[in-house]
Design an enzyme around this catalytic site. Sequence first.
Site, PDB file in Angstrom:
ATOM      1  CB  THR A 174      -0.906   0.018   1.246  1.00 25.85           C
ATOM      2  OG1 THR A 174      -1.487  -1.262   1.419  1.00 25.85           O
ATOM      3  CG2 THR A 174      -1.997   1.069   1.108  1.00 25.85           C
ATOM      4  CG  HIS A 200       1.801  -6.984  -1.876  1.00 25.54           C
ATOM      5  ND1 HIS A 200       1.785  -6.741  -0.511  1.00 25.54           N
ATOM      6  CD2 HIS A 200       2.741  -7.943  -2.066  1.00 25.54           C
ATOM      7  CE1 HIS A 200       2.681  -7.523   0.083  1.00 25.54           C
ATOM      8  NE2 HIS A 200       3.279  -8.250  -0.837  1.00 25.54           N
ATOM      9  CG  MET A 293      -2.119  -3.389   5.750  1.00 28.04           C
ATOM     10  SD  MET A 293      -2.535  -1.785   6.445  1.00 28.04           S
ATOM     11  CE  MET A 293      -3.242  -0.917   5.045  1.00 28.04           C
ATOM     12  CG  ASP A 296       5.455 -10.137   1.521  1.00 28.62           C
ATOM     13  OD1 ASP A 296       6.197 -11.096   1.828  1.00 28.62           O
ATOM     14  OD2 ASP A 296       5.141  -9.861   0.342  1.00 28.62           O
TER      15      ASP A 296
END
Length: 355
Positions: A174, A200, A293, A296
């Site tokens: 994000t 992502h 967020m 990872d």
Amino acid sequence: MKGIRVLVIDDSAFMRKMITDILEQDSRLTVIGTARNGEDGLRKIRELSPDVVTLDIEMPIMDGLDCLQQIMKDSPLPVVMLSSLTAQGAESTMKAMEYGAIDFIQKPSGAISLDIETIQEEITKKVFEAANVNVKRLITVDKEKTSTIPITPKKTKLLQQSSLKKLIAIGASTGGPRALQKVLMQLPEDLPAPVLIVQHMPQGFTKSLANRLNTLCQVHVKEAENGEVLQKGTVYIAPGDFHMTVRKVGMSLAIQLSQTAQRLGHRPSVDVMFESLLGLDNYETYAIVLTGMGSDGARGLEMLKKDSNQVVALAESSASSVVYGMPKAAFQTNQVDHVVHLNDVTNTVMKLIGE
């Protein structure tokens, strides 16, 4: 906890009702109003002061991109875009990320979008997460004073061997598209390293991200392809829904794409990419975790650092992160060498490479 107040902006009456019904199934969320185009949306924002806005891109009178730019100019707040997976839709979504949208949701295929309920969980999750984002970071980060904090200077000393090749690997989620743009635009054309990136993002959108960044950067930016050999001065972005790893091919490294199981709910996964860099004895590796967020990248970064003293780990600072999740998780491994403001990431890496 105070409920999150949401405004839904979409030109389709069906979609307005469907999105409202989905969001209101979550007790944390309340839809305080809807709007049928950008102009109507801006008026409702002034009247209702929502915490989060969901915003369709294609609308009459004033479209989502024009509306988004006005929101960010007048009264910045978290915006989640709804995007169709067409070449034009994906390109518009990348522009929206650049203009300040927090995230986006891919609309299901089909004109009427009857299968919108298939992404119910994603809509609810992203709207909730957007409410907790520091949206000012998207607006003010360029103007802020920067600082780089070397956490463990003794660990950053690489083996002084001129024969070592160099490799940069970056993970983001994000807030990542804008952060990546900031970092990559400062890289020189003659960068003496390839760059691997996991952002992502769903399938179809990573190609638009790569194409857009390629038009803005001196380095060559592309969506990674299976089997291609890594080249200096080229940035490889993992395709949505594929893990990206590297494997040795003679004296070189080649990209390997796979659809093995998701990691922490992600594919591509930063951890999977980092772990594939273990054992690269003839490389100096710069592992970087940017805004996002979740956690990872933390596990993979920790494994890399414990595996080799030829790895330098950097994490974006809380001062510039849109979401201080992934960088915080990386920092908490106690393996990060430098905590870096976004504006200073590229400069720090280039200095380290030059040392």
